[in-house]
Design a protein around this motif. Sequence first.
Motif, PDB file in Angstrom:
ATOM      1  N   PRO A 157      -3.114 -14.357   5.503  1.00  0.00           N
ATOM      2  CA  PRO A 157      -2.251 -14.261   4.118  1.00  0.00           C
ATOM      3  C   PRO A 157      -1.194 -13.386   4.190  1.00  0.00           C
ATOM      4  CG  PRO A 157      -3.543 -11.977   5.471  1.00  0.00           C
ATOM      5  CD  PRO A 157      -3.464 -12.912   6.067  1.00  0.00           C
ATOM      6  N   LEU A 158      -0.733 -13.853   2.882  1.00  0.00           N
ATOM      7  CA  LEU A 158       1.162 -13.108   2.778  1.00  0.00           C
ATOM      8  C   LEU A 158       0.919 -12.975   1.609  1.00  0.00           C
ATOM      9  CD1 LEU A 158       4.047 -13.415   3.308  1.00  0.00           C
ATOM     10  CD2 LEU A 158       4.020 -15.612   1.532  1.00  0.00           C
ATOM     11  N   ASP A 159       0.774 -11.388   1.888  1.00  0.00           N
ATOM     12  CA  ASP A 159       0.565 -10.286   0.931  1.00  0.00           C
ATOM     13  C   ASP A 159       1.463  -9.856   0.238  1.00  0.00           C
ATOM     14  OD1 ASP A 159      -1.766  -9.442   1.890  1.00  0.00           O
ATOM     15  OD2 ASP A 159      -1.294  -8.553   3.303  1.00  0.00           O
ATOM     16  N   LEU A 160       1.273 -10.199  -0.882  1.00  0.00           N
ATOM     17  CA  LEU A 160       3.117  -9.880  -2.306  1.00  0.00           C
ATOM     18  C   LEU A 160       2.538  -8.465  -3.025  1.00  0.00           C
ATOM     19  CD1 LEU A 160       2.042 -13.347  -4.056  1.00  0.00           C
ATOM     20  CD2 LEU A 160       2.936 -12.954  -1.662  1.00  0.00           C
ATOM     21  N   PRO A 161       3.152  -7.416  -2.127  1.00  0.00           N
ATOM     22  CA  PRO A 161       2.719  -6.442  -2.491  1.00  0.00           C
ATOM     23  C   PRO A 161       3.054  -5.783  -4.185  1.00  0.00           C
ATOM     24  CG  PRO A 161       4.415  -6.020  -0.952  1.00  0.00           C
ATOM     25  CD  PRO A 161       4.012  -7.923  -1.397  1.00  0.00           C
ATOM     26  N   SER A 162       2.404  -5.098  -4.680  1.00  0.00           N
ATOM     27  CA  SER A 162       2.638  -4.913  -5.961  1.00  0.00           C
ATOM     28  C   SER A 162       3.392  -3.895  -6.529  1.00  0.00           C
ATOM     29  CB  SER A 162       1.141  -4.646  -7.187  1.00  0.00           C
ATOM     30  OG  SER A 162       0.772  -3.495  -6.233  1.00  0.00           O
ATOM     31  N   GLY A 163       4.281  -3.605  -5.567  1.00  0.00           N
ATOM     32  CA  GLY A 163       5.146  -1.955  -5.527  1.00  0.00           C
ATOM     33  C   GLY A 163       4.758  -0.802  -5.505  1.00  0.00           C
ATOM     34  N   SER A 164       2.937  -1.001  -5.394  1.00  0.00           N
ATOM     35  CA  SER A 164       2.668   1.073  -5.084  1.00  0.00           C
ATOM     36  C   SER A 164       2.782   0.877  -3.394  1.00  0.00           C
ATOM     37  CB  SER A 164       1.420   1.075  -5.180  1.00  0.00           C
ATOM     38  OG  SER A 164       0.378  -0.178  -4.828  1.00  0.00           O
ATOM     39  N   LEU A 165       2.534   2.268  -3.104  1.00  0.00           N
ATOM     40  CA  LEU A 165       2.569   2.693  -1.288  1.00  0.00           C
ATOM     41  C   LEU A 165       0.851   2.141  -0.580  1.00  0.00           C
ATOM     42  CD1 LEU A 165       3.791   3.448   1.032  1.00  0.00           C
ATOM     43  CD2 LEU A 165       2.596   6.100   0.237  1.00  0.00           C
ATOM     44  N   GLY A 166       0.395   1.986  -1.705  1.00  0.00           N
ATOM     45  CA  GLY A 166      -0.540   1.267  -0.571  1.00  0.00           C
ATOM     46  C   GLY A 166      -0.461  -0.422  -0.838  1.00  0.00           C
ATOM     47  N   SER A 167      -0.219  -0.704  -1.374  1.00  0.00           N
ATOM     48  CA  SER A 167       0.155  -2.266  -1.825  1.00  0.00           C
ATOM     49  C   SER A 167       1.094  -3.073  -0.658  1.00  0.00           C
ATOM     50  CB  SER A 167       0.385  -2.963  -3.050  1.00  0.00           C
ATOM     51  OG  SER A 167       1.554  -2.762  -3.188  1.00  0.00           O
ATOM     52  N   TYR A 168       1.644  -1.560  -0.080  1.00  0.00           N
ATOM     53  CA  TYR A 168       3.003  -1.901   1.247  1.00  0.00           C
ATOM     54  C   TYR A 168       1.809  -1.902   2.675  1.00  0.00           C
ATOM     55  CZ  TYR A 168       7.302  -3.071  -1.825  1.00  0.00           C
ATOM     56  OH  TYR A 168       7.910  -3.933  -2.392  1.00  0.00           O
ATOM     57  N   CYS A 169       1.711  -0.564   2.588  1.00  0.00           N
ATOM     58  CA  CYS A 169       0.827  -0.454   3.506  1.00  0.00           C
ATOM     59  C   CYS A 169      -0.196  -1.492   4.212  1.00  0.00           C
ATOM     60  CB  CYS A 169       0.010   0.514   3.510  1.00  0.00           C
ATOM     61  SG  CYS A 169       0.641   2.074   3.430  1.00  0.00           S
ATOM     62  N   ILE A 170      -0.999  -2.108   2.825  1.00  0.00           N
ATOM     63  CA  ILE A 170      -1.795  -3.434   2.725  1.00  0.00           C
ATOM     64  C   ILE A 170      -1.140  -4.659   3.266  1.00  0.00           C
ATOM     65  CG2 ILE A 170      -3.474  -5.747   2.479  1.00  0.00           C
ATOM     66  CD1 ILE A 170      -4.543  -2.306   2.001  1.00  0.00           C
ATOM     67  N   TYR A 171       0.200  -4.929   3.123  1.00  0.00           N
ATOM     68  CA  TYR A 171       1.262  -6.110   3.832  1.00  0.00           C
ATOM     69  C   TYR A 171       1.848  -5.779   5.233  1.00  0.00           C
ATOM     70  CZ  TYR A 171       6.269  -8.161   4.266  1.00  0.00           C
ATOM     71  OH  TYR A 171       6.951  -8.542   5.312  1.00  0.00           O
ATOM     72  N   ASN A 371      10.172  -4.142  -1.257  1.00  0.00           N
ATOM     73  CA  ASN A 371      10.907  -2.533  -1.131  1.00  0.00           C
ATOM     74  C   ASN A 371      10.702  -2.959  -0.010  1.00  0.00           C
ATOM     75  OD1 ASN A 371      11.493  -0.126  -1.341  1.00  0.00           O
ATOM     76  ND2 ASN A 371      11.379   0.592  -3.424  1.00  0.00           N
ATOM     77  N   TRP A 372      11.908  -2.933   0.969  1.00  0.00           N
ATOM     78  CA  TRP A 372      12.140  -2.205   2.551  1.00  0.00           C
ATOM     79  C   TRP A 372      12.140  -0.990   2.943  1.00  0.00           C
ATOM     80  CZ3 TRP A 372      11.053  -5.731   5.184  1.00  0.00           C
ATOM     81  CH2 TRP A 372      10.134  -7.618   4.979  1.00  0.00           C
ATOM     82  N   SER A 373      12.814   0.120   1.907  1.00  0.00           N
ATOM     83  CA  SER A 373      12.513   0.993   2.333  1.00  0.00           C
ATOM     84  C   SER A 373      11.006   1.565   1.628  1.00  0.00           C
ATOM     85  CB  SER A 373      13.268   2.383   1.167  1.00  0.00           C
ATOM     86  OG  SER A 373      14.280   1.992   1.247  1.00  0.00           O
ATOM     87  N   LEU A 374      10.467   1.375   1.554  1.00  0.00           N
ATOM     88  CA  LEU A 374       8.730   1.109   1.457  1.00  0.00           C
ATOM     89  C   LEU A 374       7.677   1.033   2.466  1.00  0.00           C
ATOM     90  CD1 LEU A 374       7.716   1.243  -2.459  1.00  0.00           C
ATOM     91  CD2 LEU A 374       7.067   3.117  -1.233  1.00  0.00           C
ATOM     92  N   ILE A 375       8.261  -0.167   2.982  1.00  0.00           N
ATOM     93  CA  ILE A 375       7.349  -0.615   4.239  1.00  0.00           C
ATOM     94  C   ILE A 375       7.775   0.013   4.675  1.00  0.00           C
ATOM     95  CG2 ILE A 375       7.860  -3.710   5.523  1.00  0.00           C
ATOM     96  CD1 ILE A 375       8.438  -5.127   2.947  1.00  0.00           C
ATOM     97  N   PHE A 376       9.240   0.737   5.069  1.00  0.00           N
ATOM     98  CA  PHE A 376       9.339   1.800   6.667  1.00  0.00           C
ATOM     99  C   PHE A 376       8.301   2.686   6.606  1.00  0.00           C
ATOM    100  CE2 PHE A 376      11.524   5.492   8.108  1.00  0.00           C
ATOM    101  CZ  PHE A 376      11.557   5.118   9.615  1.00  0.00           C
ATOM    102  N   VAL A 377       7.803   3.808   4.796  1.00  0.00           N
ATOM    103  CA  VAL A 377       7.131   4.327   5.325  1.00  0.00           C
ATOM    104  C   VAL A 377       6.068   4.300   5.462  1.00  0.00           C
ATOM    105  CG1 VAL A 377       6.353   5.875   3.191  1.00  0.00           C
ATOM    106  CG2 VAL A 377       8.646   5.530   3.317  1.00  0.00           C
ATOM    107  N   ALA A 378       5.397   2.955   4.580  1.00  0.00           N
ATOM    108  CA  ALA A 378       4.433   2.302   5.641  1.00  0.00           C
ATOM    109  C   ALA A 378       3.818   1.713   6.391  1.00  0.00           C
ATOM    110  CB  ALA A 378       4.293   0.880   4.240  1.00  0.00           C
ATOM    111  N   LEU A 379       4.453   1.598   7.298  1.00  0.00           N
ATOM    112  CA  LEU A 379       4.807   1.173   8.774  1.00  0.00           C
ATOM    113  C   LEU A 379       3.822   3.331  10.068  1.00  0.00           C
ATOM    114  CD1 LEU A 379       7.917  -0.665   9.499  1.00  0.00           C
ATOM    115  CD2 LEU A 379       5.568  -1.073  10.437  1.00  0.00           C
ATOM    116  N   LEU A 380       5.000   3.878   8.875  1.00  0.00           N
ATOM    117  CA  LEU A 380       4.024   5.221   9.520  1.00  0.00           C
ATOM    118  C   LEU A 380       2.641   5.795   9.055  1.00  0.00           C
ATOM    119  CD1 LEU A 380       7.691   7.284   9.600  1.00  0.00           C
ATOM    120  CD2 LEU A 380       7.207   6.134  11.139  1.00  0.00           C
ATOM    121  N   VAL A 381       2.823   5.595   7.294  1.00  0.00           N
ATOM    122  CA  VAL A 381       1.517   5.273   7.157  1.00  0.00           C
ATOM    123  C   VAL A 381       0.210   5.191   7.830  1.00  0.00           C
ATOM    124  CG1 VAL A 381       0.115   5.643   4.576  1.00  0.00           C
ATOM    125  CG2 VAL A 381       2.288   6.783   4.635  1.00  0.00           C
TER     126      VAL A 381
END
Length: 465
Positions: A157-171, A371-381
């Motif tokens: 899959p190529l995840d298409l995040p919806s904007g929430s932190l949870g969706s970026y964690c899935i991505y 949102n690459w800032s949220l992607i960085f946070v998602a990496l840590l979370v």
Amino acid sequence: MKDAMKCGNSFAFLCHDINELEHTNQVNLPRVTVVMPLKGFGEHNLHNWKSQITSLYGGPLEFLFVVESTEDPAYHAVSRLIRDFKDDVDAKIILAGLSTTCSQKIHNQLVGVERMHKDTKYVLFLDDDVRLHPGSIGALTAEMEKNPEIFIQTGYPLDLPSGSLGSYCIYEYHMPCSMGFATGGKTFFLWGGCMMMHAEDFRRDNYGVVSGLRDGGYSDDMTLAAIAGAHKRLITSPPVAVFPHPLASDLSFSRYWNYLRKQTFVLESYISRVNWLMNRGLFSFHCYLSWGFVAPYFMAAVHIAAALQIYIKGYSYEETTCTTSGLLLASCLAICTLTELLSMWNLTRIEVQLCNMLSPEAPKLSLDYYNWSLIFVALLVDNFLYPISAFRSHFSQSINWSGIRYHLKNGKINKIERNRGRGPKFTDLGGKHLYGKKGAPPKASFLSSLARSLCQWHQPKKYEV
């Protein structure tokens, strides 16, 4: 594909050699049955189903939508879809009933296989959150025909995040799946959302595929990957098998956590002693790498906080015992982080471009809303929570999946609990409604109800009886 288009092949998104579209070639294509186990109905399902049944595959093709019962909201949505396309596609909806020895998804898949056409050569399992390209089925079939030694073909899959932190964690969690494209197509792990196999393997229960899934199977992809590994069978992924995977617009962090729990729980299921050892090794390795990824950021934060305290209080480094080696390592960590984010951006850019070329009729995907800032946070979370989820799964030995609680014993399902009034009412990634009334279409969505309430508040007489 670009080279083929430059040479005048406008149908390069379907096949590289335009001569393959000749009628003499199309009439000889093998029959394919697409089995789609369904559960619930959400905002992206209808679009995904339409992309699946409007495939441009030229050979005989049938679609089997398999649901647990008429109470499933997906039943009525699929029934309407089949009526709309009844003159164009061969599609059926099948009632599978309740599973008793395996997960409901596996049960639905096996019931679909039992009902497939007798002349079917290949069976393709698709999740309802897969958005196919017009030529996807043809590309998968062509690879199977080219190399009969292939046991399973998969995609990612190529995840298409919806904007929430949870969706970026899935991505972020799904990004390592793309490693399958870096190994020349050969891989050892599957994505259960897209799997093509030989129909004969199910008719004859070759390698124990049916019994392995039916007798206590929890995860279809992990079970089949274990069978393939045990019998040295080939798993491949063609380079065009990447599919847009839109995530729910209201994907909350709690739903991400429940999804992560289900993903780590699969490591508790196994079909043999060797499979158990492999899962324990993967469990340990993944936990080590996850917290090993997070720990340097914690240490860097300590070094930076100490340096800031020295600066704020006006001390010079000569007056302290602090050394600059910590800040040097923190700087190296920052460079590594930027490199990683750049690599993720580049890989996503290429996959987005590929998806746009494979589906020229669809709205164009874009990187602009990532949102690459949220992607960085998602990496840590995500890396921090993975070991916690894995340990919890190990000690609980039970999981709630789409309103059904499964209990494991010796790596297999030995107890299934269904409590409709308890547990989640929506699926994790797609936000699908899990329950509906028997014999009636599902209720209006929450947003529709809210809009109606607001209208009633502003115009109270409009809805008076």
